[in-house]
Design a protein around this motif. Structure first.
Motif, short mmCIF file in Angstrom:
data_model
loop_
_atom_site.label_atom_id
_atom_site.label_comp_id
_atom_site.label_asym_id
_atom_site.label_seq_id
_atom_site.Cartn_x
_atom_site.Cartn_y
_atom_site.Cartn_z
N UNK A 1 2.80 -9.72 -6.68
CA UNK A 1 1.96 -10.91 -6.56
C UNK A 1 2.42 -11.80 -5.41
N UNK A 2 3.74 -11.86 -5.20
CA UNK A 2 4.26 -12.64 -4.08
C UNK A 2 3.85 -12.00 -2.76
N UNK A 3 3.97 -10.68 -2.69
CA UNK A 3 3.57 -9.97 -1.47
C UNK A 3 2.07 -10.16 -1.22
N UNK A 4 1.29 -10.14 -2.27
CA UNK A 4 -0.15 -10.34 -2.13
C UNK A 4 -0.45 -11.71 -1.54
N UNK A 5 0.23 -12.74 -2.01
CA UNK A 5 0.02 -14.09 -1.49
C UNK A 5 0.41 -14.17 -0.02
N UNK A 6 1.47 -13.47 0.36
CA UNK A 6 1.88 -13.45 1.76
C UNK A 6 0.80 -12.78 2.61
N UNK A 7 0.26 -11.68 2.13
CA UNK A 7 -0.82 -11.00 2.86
C UNK A 7 -2.05 -11.89 2.99
N UNK A 8 -2.38 -12.61 1.93
CA UNK A 8 -3.54 -13.52 1.98
C UNK A 8 -3.31 -14.61 3.03
N UNK A 9 -2.09 -15.13 3.08
CA UNK A 9 -1.76 -16.15 4.08
C UNK A 9 -1.83 -15.58 5.48
#
Length: 219
Positions: free
Chosen positions: A158-166
């Motif tokens: 989920x943290x990696x996903x948020x980084x990708x979204x950013x």
């Protein structure tokens, strides 16, 4: 507008990560441009290693690139740099150099074995306007975990996903690096998810002109 947007059609066919004999590459800027032209590669980006204390003349590097732009008019040639992320969340590059090149990218090299600091700095780099508005690409993503494989299972997707979204929001590309075979396939699958749709770029991390190729990146 970031430079890659102008040349978006070549993200998968150009060579967007190239080193020369100014640092740890074997060949000159001109030699690499000649080889790229022979192979009908449409674009080449010279992403030389930088530090705040350089051991080479960066202006000479830029001059070589400008000379080749005139000598090889049918080849798109970009000036660039590969900046190292530091544990304090900054980049090991002077601002005037960062702001001079067409295509600055960032990477993790020799980073402390601390996943918390790693994720904090990564999130900061892709979200803080000072860096996010200039940086184009995360180079060899996942190299930190390749060097510290025991930490990979501590990574929250989920943290990696948020980084990708950013990254998507700030127009930062995810490099597909053939030298290190990175990022991991599950990272690619996550980035391709329709609610992220992160853009990818071919970055073979060239250090020898014999490794240049005109193959279209398949994702």
């Amino acid at each position: 507008m970031k430079i890659w947007e102008k040349y978006e059609d070549y993200l998968l066919t150009g060579e967007w990560h190239v080193h020369t004999n100014y640092t740890d590459g074997k060949n000159t800027v001109k030699d690499l441009c000649e080889k790229a032209t022979t192979l009908n590669i449409p674009l080449i980006a010279f992403t030389e290693h930088v530090r705040k204390n350089l051991n080479y003349d960066f202006n000479d590097f830029l001059t070589d690139i400008d000379t080749c732009k005139n000598e090889f008019p049918d080849l798109i040639i970009l000036s660039g740099l590969e900046a190292k992320v530091l544990p304090d969340g900054t980049l090991d590059v002077l601002d005037d150099i960062l702001n001079t090149v067409d295509y600055p990218i960032f990477a993790y090299h020799g980073f402390p074995k601390d996943i918390t600091t790693y994720l904090e700095t990564l999130n900061g780099i892709v979200s803080k306007s000072k860096f996010a508005k200039r940086l184009n690409t995360w180079a060899h993503p996942g190299l930190f975990f390749q060097k510290n494989p025991n930490l990979l299972n501590e990574l929250d997707e989920d943290i990696l996903k948020e980084i990708f979204i950013t990254m998507k929001k700030n127009k930062i590309l995810l490099e597909i690096n053939s030298k290190y075979n990175l990022p991991y396939q599950n990272w690619i699958n996550l980035a391709k998810n329709e609610d992220i749709s992160l853009n990818f770029v071919k970055g073979s991390d060239i250090h020898d002109l014999n490794n240049l190729n005109n193959e279209k990146l398949q994702i």
